[in-house]
Design a protein around this motif. Structure first.
Motif, PDB file in Angstrom:
ATOM      1  N   ALA B 151     -61.526-103.155  31.279  1.00 31.44           N
ATOM      2  CA  ALA B 151     -60.293-102.799  30.440  1.00 31.44           C
ATOM      3  C   ALA B 151     -59.200-103.113  31.358  1.00 31.44           C
ATOM      4  N   LYS B 152     -59.294-103.595  32.519  1.00 33.08           N
ATOM      5  CA  LYS B 152     -57.886-104.013  33.325  1.00 33.08           C
ATOM      6  C   LYS B 152     -58.276-105.346  33.590  1.00 33.08           C
ATOM      7  N   LEU B 154     -60.211-106.705  35.859  1.00 28.55           N
ATOM      8  CA  LEU B 154     -60.081-106.658  37.528  1.00 28.55           C
ATOM      9  C   LEU B 154     -61.070-107.962  37.786  1.00 28.55           C
ATOM     10  N   LEU B 155     -60.787-108.492  38.911  1.00 31.08           N
ATOM     11  CA  LEU B 155     -61.609-109.614  39.411  1.00 31.08           C
ATOM     12  C   LEU B 155     -62.505-109.326  40.567  1.00 31.08           C
ATOM     13  N   ASN B 156     -62.227-108.210  41.143  1.00 31.18           N
ATOM     14  CA  ASN B 156     -62.915-108.222  42.682  1.00 31.18           C
ATOM     15  C   ASN B 156     -63.599-106.740  42.602  1.00 31.18           C
ATOM     16  N   GLY B 157     -64.174-106.228  41.612  1.00 32.82           N
ATOM     17  CA  GLY B 157     -64.965-105.007  41.688  1.00 32.82           C
ATOM     18  C   GLY B 157     -64.192-104.018  40.606  1.00 32.82           C
ATOM     19  N   PRO B 158     -64.837-102.751  40.855  1.00 31.97           N
ATOM     20  CA  PRO B 158     -64.476-101.813  39.776  1.00 31.97           C
ATOM     21  C   PRO B 158     -63.212-100.940  40.282  1.00 31.97           C
ATOM     22  N   CYS B 159     -62.272-100.268  39.291  1.00 24.38           N
ATOM     23  CA  CYS B 159     -61.232 -99.433  39.768  1.00 24.38           C
ATOM     24  C   CYS B 159     -61.689 -98.141  40.146  1.00 24.38           C
ATOM     25  N   GLY B 160     -60.805 -97.250  40.398  1.00 24.80           N
ATOM     26  CA  GLY B 160     -61.126 -95.844  40.820  1.00 24.80           C
ATOM     27  C   GLY B 160     -61.488 -95.029  39.774  1.00 24.80           C
ATOM     28  N   GLY B 161     -61.361 -95.608  38.631  1.00 21.60           N
ATOM     29  CA  GLY B 161     -61.641 -94.504  37.358  1.00 21.60           C
ATOM     30  C   GLY B 161     -63.166 -94.807  36.863  1.00 21.60           C
ATOM     31  N   MET B 162     -64.033 -95.695  37.438  1.00 16.93           N
ATOM     32  CA  MET B 162     -65.212 -95.668  37.071  1.00 16.93           C
ATOM     33  C   MET B 162     -66.012 -94.532  37.332  1.00 16.93           C
ATOM     34  N   GLU B 168     -63.019 -96.005  32.666  1.00 14.61           N
ATOM     35  CA  GLU B 168     -62.068 -94.959  32.636  1.00 14.61           C
ATOM     36  C   GLU B 168     -61.262 -94.790  31.187  1.00 14.61           C
ATOM     37  N   ALA B 169     -61.151 -96.161  30.854  1.00 11.76           N
ATOM     38  CA  ALA B 169     -60.263 -96.309  29.506  1.00 11.76           C
ATOM     39  C   ALA B 169     -61.137 -95.682  28.340  1.00 11.76           C
ATOM     40  N   ASN B 170     -62.504 -95.804  28.724  1.00 13.21           N
ATOM     41  CA  ASN B 170     -63.402 -95.154  27.326  1.00 13.21           C
ATOM     42  C   ASN B 170     -64.801 -94.761  27.916  1.00 13.21           C
ATOM     43  N   TRP B 177     -67.660-103.688  35.539  1.00  9.52           N
ATOM     44  CA  TRP B 177     -68.451-104.028  37.046  1.00  9.52           C
ATOM     45  C   TRP B 177     -69.791-103.415  37.544  1.00  9.52           C
TER      46      TRP B 177
END
Ligand code: SF4
Ligand code: SF4
Lengths: 285, 214
Positions: B151-152, B154-162, B168-170, B177
């Motif tokens: 959803a973001k 990102l290219l280097n791995g998951p965000c903190g919302g996983m 995190e967005a849904n 990731w």
């Protein structure tokens, strides 16, 4: 060198807290909050947190510097492209801001402008590298800077995230990209924090455990629904439900978490959500 | 395939304004497959237009409305009906609408909203897998696109919302990731985790895109 950097370098158990810029131009209560935070090394200033539009954290952080309070400027990749982020870095340095916390940023879906276009031109790993590059005197395009900034840049980590190994690979990338300290997302499970620190300590970057003061069972449920990456476990909600003084129980829970962090981390990042006056209680014992 | 859906009838009525005679254009490719501008939808549109007091001078379903020359040729074949109309109501993706607007001086009214380049899960269910970024990273991500599926982006791995492998967005959707990680593990490859992926070169998709086969 910032006080935050110095305290961590001296292996003191370091405490940070956070404030949010106002939605509007009246900074009085934010500054008052900041002044009332005693015994903390530095104060995070959040960046449109939860994707809710507020005053630029750089402006508030600069006001803190003027007041003699040390800020940690949070910067997310959600709202600005690589040019804006770099020019903000230069601006922050010129305003005397030394500490940074580099974040991806919560998804716009959570906030008050869900129709906005999210940017994410850089991710947090790439942004950390940009910081390092600028400190070495060049911008992302390789152009020479007239005067290089000097920062103490950190990043965030969610120690309880699953799959653990996947979360840890991103953590390692952030370390490699130049993160010099970490603040964790609020944690509630001391075992999971310890498991993370068992792996993380070998990388040698100081970690400050995020401790959230949850003031009631209702607040816990709200957090679980609305704040990405934070999950208050049922056990804690149960404790808050059973007691007649939920705030006191919340303080007690937070104090236990701080104690757990003392065993394995280099500090704590306290999120007290309006109960900043209870910080001394959290740090007791 | 390009996924599109019809604008609401209210919005269409507003765009049609006081135009009385309309010529309808559909597309035999994507807009037919996603039931927004095929034979059947053009027919229904015609019925609706008549019910709101408009006149339909004729219609055509173009083979691939994004083919500029073909669109122009098909319009010429219906020259009389097109000439009679006050406006062309075009039920194709945004690219097709522009094939038409570049082939006729007539007022063109687009009847669809164009959503994304989509894969077909099953009939009537489409999923975006590629957002045409111009610099494909699939070879490092076990064939799962983070630019599109995260959803973001990102290219280097998951965000903190996983959370537990969900996004995190849904929370109904898997974190891209987490999927990439699982598949790389199965293949016993480090893939994208072997390096820090540098910032993307968005210059590769400078707008408007142009490409010529040499
Ligand atoms: S990386 Fe993703 S968006 Fe870019 S070309 Fe490949 S599949 Fe498409
Ligand atoms: S949870 Fe995963 S897919 Fe969702 S935004 Fe974060 S990294 Fe991307």
């Amino acid at each position: 060198m910032s006080r935050l950097a110095r305290q961590l370098a001296e292996h003191q158990f370091t405490v940070t807290a956070e404030i949010a810029p106002p939605k509007g131009v009246d900074v009085r209560s934010a500054l008052e909050h900041a002044r009332s935070l005693k015994g903390v090394a530095a104060i995070n200033v959040t960046d449109n947190q939860g994707a809710n539009m507020r005053m630029s954290p750089m402006a508030l952080a600069a006001l803190l510097v003027r007041e003699g309070v040390e800020p940690i400027l949070q910067m997310t990749c959600r709202d600005r492209n690589r040019m804006a982020l770099q020019s903000d870095l230069l601006g922050a340095a010129a305003l005397g801001i030394e500490n940074l916390l580099i974040l991806s940023g919560d998804h716009v879906r959570f906030g008050d402008h869900p129709e906005s276009r999210a940017v994410f031109d850089l991710d947090s790993v790439q942004f950390l590298e940009v910081v390092r590059k600028m400190e070495a005197g060049r911008d992302l395009a390789g152009r020479l800077l007239q005067g290089a900034p000097s920062f103490f840049a950190g990043a965030a980590v969610t120690p309880a995230a699953e799959p653990f190994e996947l979360m840890f690979r991103k953590y390692r990338k952030k370390v490699d990209a130049g993160a010099r300290f970490f603040q964790t997302q609020a944690f509630f499970d001391a075992e999971k924090l310890k498991r993370f620190m068992d792996e993380a300590s070998s990388l040698g970057v100081p970690v400050m455990a995020g401790v959230l003061l949850v003031k009631s069972a209702g607040a816990a449920r709200f957090i679980n629904e609305h704040i990405p990456g934070v999950r208050v476990p049922d056990g804690i909600i149960g404790r808050l439900e059973k007691t007649v003084e939920p705030l006191e129980e919340g303080v007690a829970i937070a104090r236990e978490l701080v104690a757990a962090a003392r065993d394995c981390c280099q500090g704590v990042h306290l999120m007290t959500l309006g109960h900043e006056d209870r910080i001394p209680d959290l740090l007791k014992g | 395939m390009i996924i599109s859906e019809q604008k609401s009838r209210e919005e269409l009525l507003e765009s049609i304004e006081d135009k009385n005679r309309l010529f309808l254009v559909g597309c035999a490719a994507c807009a037919t497959a996603c039931k927004s501008g095929g034979e059947e939808e053009v027919f229904r549109m015609q019925e609706w237009l008549i019910s709101v007091g408009r006149e339909v001078t004729g219609s055509v379903i173009i083979d691939e409305a994004c083919h500029i020359m073909r669109a122009g040729r098909d319009l010429r074949r219906h020259r009389d009906q097109v000439e009679e109309a006050d406006a062309l109501l075009v039920m194709t993706c945004g690219a097709g609408i522009q094939s038409i607007s570049s082939s006729s001086e007539k007022r063109v009214i687009g009847a669809l909203d164009t959503l994304f380049l989509g894969n077909i899960r099953r009939l009537g269910q489409y999923e975006e897998k590629c957002s045409l970024c111009g610099e494909c990273i699939l070879n490092e991500t076990a064939g799962i696109c983070p630019v599109t599926n995260c959803a973001k982006g990102l290219l280097n791995g998951p965000c903190g919302g996983m959370e537990e492998g969900k996004c995190e967005a849904n929370r109904e959707i898997d974190c891209a990731w987490s999927l990439i990680f699982d598949r790389l593990e199965k293949q016993q490859r480090r893939g994208v985790f072997a390096r820090r992926v540098p910032p993307k070169n968005w210059g590769k998709t400078g707008k408007p895109g142009r490409h010529k086969i040499r």
